[in-house]
Design an enzyme around this catalytic site. Sequence first.
Site, PDB file in Angstrom:
ATOM      1  N   HIS A  67      24.336  48.244  52.211  1.00  0.00           N
ATOM      2  CA  HIS A  67      24.853  48.758  51.370  1.00  0.00           C
ATOM      3  C   HIS A  67      24.509  47.608  50.410  1.00  0.00           C
ATOM      4  O   HIS A  67      24.425  48.589  49.399  1.00  0.00           O
ATOM      5  CB  HIS A  67      26.448  48.035  51.081  1.00  0.00           C
ATOM      6  CG  HIS A  67      26.988  47.485  51.123  1.00  0.00           C
ATOM      7  ND1 HIS A  67      27.179  46.520  52.661  1.00  0.00           N
ATOM      8  CD2 HIS A  67      27.788  47.097  50.287  1.00  0.00           C
ATOM      9  CE1 HIS A  67      27.727  45.860  52.058  1.00  0.00           C
ATOM     10  NE2 HIS A  67      28.158  45.871  50.889  1.00  0.00           N
ATOM     11  N   ASP A  68      25.060  46.140  50.351  1.00  0.00           N
ATOM     12  CA  ASP A  68      24.020  45.895  48.956  1.00  0.00           C
ATOM     13  C   ASP A  68      22.732  45.096  48.757  1.00  0.00           C
ATOM     14  O   ASP A  68      22.220  44.080  48.186  1.00  0.00           O
ATOM     15  CB  ASP A  68      25.564  44.888  48.501  1.00  0.00           C
ATOM     16  CG  ASP A  68      26.349  44.735  48.062  1.00  0.00           C
ATOM     17  OD1 ASP A  68      25.934  46.438  47.346  1.00  0.00           O
ATOM     18  OD2 ASP A  68      27.383  43.960  48.005  1.00  0.00           O
ATOM     19  N   LYS A  87      20.294  43.947  45.383  1.00  0.00           N
ATOM     20  CA  LYS A  87      20.548  42.729  45.413  1.00  0.00           C
ATOM     21  C   LYS A  87      19.839  40.857  44.948  1.00  0.00           C
ATOM     22  O   LYS A  87      20.037  40.482  44.466  1.00  0.00           O
ATOM     23  CB  LYS A  87      22.747  41.994  45.728  1.00  0.00           C
ATOM     24  CG  LYS A  87      23.655  42.362  45.090  1.00  0.00           C
ATOM     25  CD  LYS A  87      24.631  42.239  45.765  1.00  0.00           C
ATOM     26  CE  LYS A  87      25.953  41.850  45.117  1.00  0.00           C
ATOM     27  NZ  LYS A  87      26.985  41.697  45.786  1.00  0.00           N
ATOM     28  N   HIS A  97      21.707  47.823  40.924  1.00  0.00           N
ATOM     29  CA  HIS A  97      21.607  47.321  42.855  1.00  0.00           C
ATOM     30  C   HIS A  97      21.647  48.064  43.577  1.00  0.00           C
ATOM     31  O   HIS A  97      20.610  48.557  44.597  1.00  0.00           O
ATOM     32  CB  HIS A  97      22.531  46.120  43.260  1.00  0.00           C
ATOM     33  CG  HIS A  97      23.620  46.085  43.421  1.00  0.00           C
ATOM     34  ND1 HIS A  97      25.115  46.525  42.793  1.00  0.00           N
ATOM     35  CD2 HIS A  97      24.380  46.662  44.979  1.00  0.00           C
ATOM     36  CE1 HIS A  97      26.345  46.780  43.124  1.00  0.00           C
ATOM     37  NE2 HIS A  97      25.401  46.600  44.599  1.00  0.00           N
ATOM     38  N   HIS A 154      27.143  53.860  47.165  1.00  0.00           N
ATOM     39  CA  HIS A 154      28.750  53.439  47.080  1.00  0.00           C
ATOM     40  C   HIS A 154      29.065  52.840  46.845  1.00  0.00           C
ATOM     41  O   HIS A 154      30.258  52.318  46.285  1.00  0.00           O
ATOM     42  CB  HIS A 154      28.343  52.105  48.220  1.00  0.00           C
ATOM     43  CG  HIS A 154      27.567  51.051  48.291  1.00  0.00           C
ATOM     44  ND1 HIS A 154      26.341  50.513  47.537  1.00  0.00           N
ATOM     45  CD2 HIS A 154      28.380  49.382  46.911  1.00  0.00           C
ATOM     46  CE1 HIS A 154      26.145  49.525  46.915  1.00  0.00           C
ATOM     47  NE2 HIS A 154      26.748  48.622  47.036  1.00  0.00           N
ATOM     48  N   HIS A 155      28.944  52.275  44.880  1.00  0.00           N
ATOM     49  CA  HIS A 155      29.569  52.320  43.782  1.00  0.00           C
ATOM     50  C   HIS A 155      29.976  53.457  43.105  1.00  0.00           C
ATOM     51  O   HIS A 155      30.646  53.743  41.790  1.00  0.00           O
ATOM     52  CB  HIS A 155      29.322  51.092  42.320  1.00  0.00           C
ATOM     53  CG  HIS A 155      28.784  50.506  43.358  1.00  0.00           C
ATOM     54  ND1 HIS A 155      30.321  49.660  42.968  1.00  0.00           N
ATOM     55  CD2 HIS A 155      28.466  49.555  43.878  1.00  0.00           C
ATOM     56  CE1 HIS A 155      29.787  47.591  44.464  1.00  0.00           C
ATOM     57  NE2 HIS A 155      28.368  47.848  44.455  1.00  0.00           N
ATOM     58  N   ASP A 215      33.864  48.081  51.076  1.00  0.00           N
ATOM     59  CA  ASP A 215      33.457  47.215  50.437  1.00  0.00           C
ATOM     60  C   ASP A 215      34.241  46.505  49.081  1.00  0.00           C
ATOM     61  O   ASP A 215      34.438  45.436  49.428  1.00  0.00           O
ATOM     62  CB  ASP A 215      32.128  47.699  49.919  1.00  0.00           C
ATOM     63  CG  ASP A 215      31.160  46.867  48.677  1.00  0.00           C
ATOM     64  OD1 ASP A 215      31.132  45.785  49.454  1.00  0.00           O
ATOM     65  OD2 ASP A 215      31.124  46.817  47.622  1.00  0.00           O
TER      66      ASP A 215
HETATM   67  P1  C2E Z   1      31.379  43.032  44.994  1.00  0.00           P
HETATM   68  O1  C2E Z   1      31.777  41.066  45.138  1.00  0.00           O
HETATM   69  O2  C2E Z   1      30.842  42.663  46.685  1.00  0.00           O
HETATM   70  O3  C2E Z   1      32.397  44.238  44.826  1.00  0.00           O
HETATM   71  C1  C2E Z   1      32.591  44.842  45.020  1.00  0.00           C
HETATM   72  C2  C2E Z   1      33.288  46.094  44.409  1.00  0.00           C
HETATM   73  O4  C2E Z   1      34.656  45.452  44.770  1.00  0.00           O
HETATM   74  C3  C2E Z   1      33.436  45.782  42.546  1.00  0.00           C
HETATM   75  O5  C2E Z   1      32.455  46.745  42.199  1.00  0.00           O
HETATM   76  C4  C2E Z   1      34.885  46.361  42.593  1.00  0.00           C
HETATM   77  O6  C2E Z   1      34.605  47.884  42.401  1.00  0.00           O
HETATM   78  C5  C2E Z   1      36.178  46.021  44.195  1.00  0.00           C
HETATM   79  N1  C2E Z   1      36.662  44.350  42.976  1.00  0.00           N
HETATM   80  C6  C2E Z   1      35.363  43.130  43.327  1.00  0.00           C
HETATM   81  N2  C2E Z   1      36.263  41.986  42.604  1.00  0.00           N
HETATM   82  C7  C2E Z   1      37.768  43.218  41.652  1.00  0.00           C
HETATM   83  C8  C2E Z   1      38.626  42.288  41.195  1.00  0.00           C
HETATM   84  O7  C2E Z   1      38.789  41.382  41.280  1.00  0.00           O
HETATM   85  N3  C2E Z   1      39.439  43.942  40.981  1.00  0.00           N
HETATM   86  C9  C2E Z   1      39.014  44.894  40.780  1.00  0.00           C
HETATM   87  N4  C2E Z   1      40.036  46.117  40.908  1.00  0.00           N
HETATM   88  N5  C2E Z   1      38.070  45.692  42.579  1.00  0.00           N
HETATM   89  C10 C2E Z   1      37.511  44.184  42.522  1.00  0.00           C
HETATM   90  P2  C2E Z   1      31.833  46.285  41.072  1.00  0.00           P
HETATM   91  O8  C2E Z   1      32.517  46.029  39.937  1.00  0.00           O
HETATM   92  O9  C2E Z   1      31.118  47.315  40.462  1.00  0.00           O
HETATM   93  O10 C2E Z   1      30.871  45.020  41.097  1.00  0.00           O
HETATM   94  C11 C2E Z   1      30.001  45.026  42.217  1.00  0.00           C
HETATM   95  C12 C2E Z   1      29.175  43.983  41.808  1.00  0.00           C
HETATM   96  O11 C2E Z   1      28.975  43.298  40.793  1.00  0.00           O
HETATM   97  C13 C2E Z   1      30.529  42.734  43.468  1.00  0.00           C
HETATM   98  O12 C2E Z   1      30.155  43.022  44.389  1.00  0.00           O
HETATM   99  C14 C2E Z   1      29.817  41.318  42.550  1.00  0.00           C
HETATM  100  O13 C2E Z   1      28.450  40.935  43.337  1.00  0.00           O
HETATM  101  C15 C2E Z   1      28.983  41.970  41.232  1.00  0.00           C
HETATM  102  N6  C2E Z   1      30.576  40.971  40.169  1.00  0.00           N
HETATM  103  C16 C2E Z   1      31.580  42.186  40.079  1.00  0.00           C
HETATM  104  N7  C2E Z   1      31.846  41.858  38.206  1.00  0.00           N
HETATM  105  C17 C2E Z   1      31.443  40.586  38.688  1.00  0.00           C
HETATM  106  C18 C2E Z   1      32.012  39.098  37.480  1.00  0.00           C
HETATM  107  O14 C2E Z   1      33.117  39.278  37.490  1.00  0.00           O
HETATM  108  N8  C2E Z   1      31.233  37.714  37.932  1.00  0.00           N
HETATM  109  C19 C2E Z   1      30.475  38.323  38.788  1.00  0.00           C
HETATM  110  N9  C2E Z   1      29.882  36.789  39.018  1.00  0.00           N
HETATM  111  N10 C2E Z   1      30.381  39.144  39.628  1.00  0.00           N
HETATM  112  C20 C2E Z   1      30.866  40.246  38.931  1.00  0.00           C
HETATM  113 FE    FE Z   2      27.263  47.399  45.697  1.00  0.00          FE
END
Ligand code: C2E
Ligand code: FE
Length: 369
Positions: A218-219, A222, A247, A273-274, A302
Site C-alpha cells: 500500500h505504501d 513512499k 505517495h 488507501h488514504h 493501516d
Molecule cells: P503512517 O505513519 O503509516 O500513518 C498512516 C495513517 O494513520 C495516517 O495517514 C493517519 O490517517 C493515521 N495516523 C497516524 N498517526 C496518527 C495520529 O497520531 N493521529 C491520528 N488521528 N491519525 C494518525 P496520514 O495522516 O495521511 O499520513 C500518511 C503518512 O504521512 C504517515 O503514514 C506518515 O508516514 C506520514 N506522516 C503523517 N504525519 C506525519 C508527521 O507529523 N511526521 C512525520 N514524520 N510523518 C508524518
Molecule cells: Fe499510506
Amino acid sequence: MLLARFGRRIAPETRIDNLLTIIAEEVRHILNADRCSVFLLDSARKELWTKVALGVGEKVLRIPIGQGIAGFVCKTGSAVNIRDAYRDTRFTQDFDKITGYQTKTVLAVPLKDRDGKPLGVFEVLNKGKGAFNEEDEGFLRILATIAASAIENARLYENLRKSHLETIYRMAMVAEYRDQHDTASHLHRISKYTGLVAAEIGLPLDLIEDLRYASPLHDIGKVAIPDSILLKPGKLTPDEYEEMKKHPVYGARMLENAESRLLKLARNIASAHHEHWDGTGYPDGLEGEDIPLEARIVSVVDVFDALTTRRVYKGAWSVDDTFSYMLEQSGRLFDPSIIEAFVRCRPRIEELMADEGHMTGAGEFGGTA
Ligand code: C2E
Ligand code: FE
Ligand code: SIN
Ligand code: SIN
C-alpha cells in the site's frame, strides 16, 4: 470418449489436491475398480504415501520404497497386474489389516516425470468382475502418463506462484525499509489484519489470498519521498505534508497497467488507501463505494496499525483508545461495514498482536492462509 472427458476435467485444475482426486475418481470409474489410490513419492523419507485413497476413508497410508506392491512398482518402474494378492509374496497385508479390507486383484503402474524419474504409483484394487486385463493395463498407463504430466505442471505452477508472491513481498520490504523499525512485522500485521477482515466480510478464498499479498504494497509510493520528510522526527510542515500526500499517486504510477489480479488490487490499494468514506481524503477525494473495497479495507487496517505502533513522529496508542477512535471515525474516515467487521475480528487481532514476539522473517509468507 472417456479420455476426452478426463482431459477436459483435469485441464483447468492447477491445485494438486483437486487434480489428483479427480484423476482417481475417473480411473476408478473407467476401470470399474473398487478402490483407487494415488501414491506419491516422498524422496526425503524414502516412502510412498497415499495422497488420494478412494474407498479407504480418511486414512493416509505410508509404505517404504521397495515394500509392498506399490513399493515394488515405484522401485522397479514396471507395472504389476495381480489376480490374487494374498498369494503374491510382494503383497503386504498391513494395509488390509488397517482398513479391514480384503484385496484380491491389484493393478499398479508407475507415475514418472518427463525424465523418467519416479513420482509415485497409481493403484486400483478389486475389479468389479474377474481380473484386470491387458486393456485395463494399457488404459491405466495412458491415464498415468496424463496424470504424471499434470502433477508436474501443477508443481511448476505452484512454484511459480510461490516465487511470484515472494517477489511481491520483497518489493514491499524494499518500499518500507527506510521508515519502519520493524518492517517485516509491520508488513506481516497489515497482511494478517487484511486477511482477517476480508474473510470476515465473506470474500472468496483466492481473493483473500491475493489481498494478503497485495496489502503490504500500500505504501510502495513512499520510496519516492525524500528522507528529510519521511524520517522527520517531528510534525511535518504543511508543505512537507503536501509532498507526503503524493505517495498514493507515486504508488499508483508504479503499479499502473499491472496485468495480474494481485497487482491490480495492489494498485487500487496504493492509490486509494488514504481516501475517506466521507470524501475528505486524498489524492482524489473519492467518496463511499467509489473507493475500491480493497482500499477501504486497507485504510482501516493501516490506520489501526499506525496508531497502535510507534512512529518516528508519534508514540503507540493503546488498543482500547485505538478502537474507540476507529468507531468514532466510522462513516467519516471509514466504511461503517468494514469497521463493523474489524470490531468482530478484535479477539483475533489482539491474539495476532500478542503473537508478534514469536514471528520470524518473511518465511511466514511462503505458505498460504
Ligand atoms: P503512517 O505513519 O503509516 O500513518 C498512516 C495513517 O494513520 C495516517 O495517514 C493517519 O490517517 C493515521 N495516523 C497516524 N498517526 C496518527 C495520529 O497520531 N493521529 C491520528 N488521528 N491519525 C494518525 P496520514 O495522516 O495521511 O499520513 C500518511 C503518512 O504521512 C504517515 O503514514 C506518515 O508516514 C506520514 N506522516 C503523517 N504525519 C506525519 C508527521 O507529523 N511526521 C512525520 N514524520 N510523518 C508524518
Ligand atoms: Fe499510506
Ligand atoms: C501394496 O501395495 O502392497 C498394498 C496394496 C494395497 O492394499 O493398497
Ligand atoms: C514478523 O512478524 O517478524 C515477520 C513475519 C513476516 O514478515 O512474514
